[in-house]
Design a protein around this motif. Structure first.
Motif, mmCIF file in Angstrom:
data_model
loop_
_atom_site.group_PDB
_atom_site.id
_atom_site.type_symbol
_atom_site.label_atom_id
_atom_site.label_comp_id
_atom_site.label_asym_id
_atom_site.label_seq_id
_atom_site.Cartn_x
_atom_site.Cartn_y
_atom_site.Cartn_z
ATOM 1 N N UNK A 39 9.877 122.983 23.320
ATOM 2 C CA UNK A 39 8.638 123.749 23.218
ATOM 3 C C UNK A 39 7.802 123.278 22.026
ATOM 4 N N UNK A 40 6.716 122.591 22.285
ATOM 5 C CA UNK A 40 5.757 122.285 21.216
ATOM 6 C C UNK A 40 4.528 123.186 21.336
ATOM 7 N N UNK A 41 3.702 123.167 20.319
ATOM 8 C CA UNK A 41 2.369 123.745 20.446
ATOM 9 C C UNK A 41 1.406 122.797 19.777
ATOM 10 N N UNK A 42 0.137 122.983 20.075
ATOM 11 C CA UNK A 42 -0.898 122.170 19.455
ATOM 12 C C UNK A 42 -2.118 123.043 19.235
ATOM 13 N N UNK A 80 6.627 119.190 15.005
ATOM 14 C CA UNK A 80 5.612 118.203 14.640
ATOM 15 C C UNK A 80 6.026 116.842 15.164
ATOM 16 N N UNK A 81 5.043 116.091 15.606
ATOM 17 C CA UNK A 81 5.250 114.688 15.933
ATOM 18 C C UNK A 81 4.061 113.956 15.336
ATOM 19 N N UNK A 82 4.324 112.955 14.545
ATOM 20 C CA UNK A 82 3.254 112.248 13.849
ATOM 21 C C UNK A 82 3.512 110.753 13.894
ATOM 22 N N UNK A 83 2.480 110.013 14.218
ATOM 23 C CA UNK A 83 2.531 108.557 14.196
ATOM 24 C C UNK A 83 1.425 108.098 13.257
ATOM 25 N N UNK A 111 11.998 118.780 14.549
ATOM 26 C CA UNK A 111 12.451 119.628 15.650
ATOM 27 C C UNK A 111 13.330 120.744 15.125
ATOM 28 N N UNK A 112 13.118 121.930 15.672
ATOM 29 C CA UNK A 112 13.916 123.095 15.293
ATOM 30 C C UNK A 112 14.564 123.656 16.542
ATOM 31 N N UNK A 166 -9.200 124.058 9.140
ATOM 32 C CA UNK A 166 -8.092 124.429 8.256
ATOM 33 C C UNK A 166 -7.132 123.241 8.187
ATOM 34 N N UNK A 167 -6.272 123.284 7.196
ATOM 35 C CA UNK A 167 -5.248 122.240 7.076
ATOM 36 C C UNK A 167 -4.177 122.503 8.131
ATOM 37 N N UNK A 168 -3.854 121.517 8.988
ATOM 38 C CA UNK A 168 -2.793 121.719 9.981
ATOM 39 C C UNK A 168 -1.461 122.060 9.317
ATOM 40 N N UNK A 169 -0.732 122.969 9.923
ATOM 41 C CA UNK A 169 0.535 123.467 9.369
ATOM 42 C C UNK A 169 1.501 122.340 8.981
ATOM 43 N N UNK A 170 1.676 121.286 9.798
ATOM 44 C CA UNK A 170 2.646 120.255 9.399
ATOM 45 C C UNK A 170 2.337 119.610 8.046
#
Length: 157
Positions: free
Chosen positions: A106-109, A73-76, A64-65, A33-37
């Motif tokens: 709190x992140x999730x992956x 989300x964290x993206x490089x 960040x919320x 599936x397409x990742x939520x971010x």
């Protein structure tokens, strides 16, 4: 690489989307599936002050919320991997949460994004639960923040 991490502005929105898509695109085939971010409303997140960027052009994005600080989300960008930017973004989110007076991050992956399952514990995150939300099988982490500095292995490197 020592670019300042700064709040994103409206002019950054196209690049925020480009970096996010480039960072998450490789996971589409793996997780099915397409990742939520990739589907986030980047303009709304920027307008709400939830997006921070690094680089010129932007190559790092952090979303960040609050409540606790939810690391959405964290993206490089792939071209900037291996430069230490991801580590700097993780340290930044800790300091940002502290500045907001929040006790944890709190992140999730996705369970199939196994790279993150190796990274988060190195930076002081503990796995708290695995939860399926529609097509997404997610691992939820948390990091309880102490005083500034000294969080996780990366601080010793």
């Amino acid at each position: 690489m020592n670019e300042e991490i700064r709040p994103a502005n409206a002019a950054d929105v196209p690049r925020v989307k480009e970096v996010t898509d480039a960072a998450y695109r490789p996971y589409i085939e793996r997780i099915g599936v397409v990742p939520v971010p990739m589907e986030a409303d980047h303009a709304a997140d920027v307008a709400a002050g939830r997006v921070f960027v690094a680089g010129d052009p932007v190559v790092g994005v952090l979303v960040a919320k609050t409540g606790h600080l939810f690391l959405d989300s964290i993206a490089v960008h792939p071209a900037a991997r291996g430069t230490g930017l991801g580590r700097r973004l993780l340290h930044f989110v800790d300091e940002h949460a502290r500045a907001l007076g929040l006790p944890e991050v709190r992140p999730y992956t996705n369970a199939l994004m196994w790279e993150n399952q190796r990274i988060y514990p190195r930076y002081g995150y503990e796995l708290v639960e695995r939860r399926v939300d529609g097509p997404y099988d997610r691992l939820h982490y948390r990091k309880v923040l102490g005083p500034s500095g000294g969080d996780g292995e990366a601080d010793r490197n």
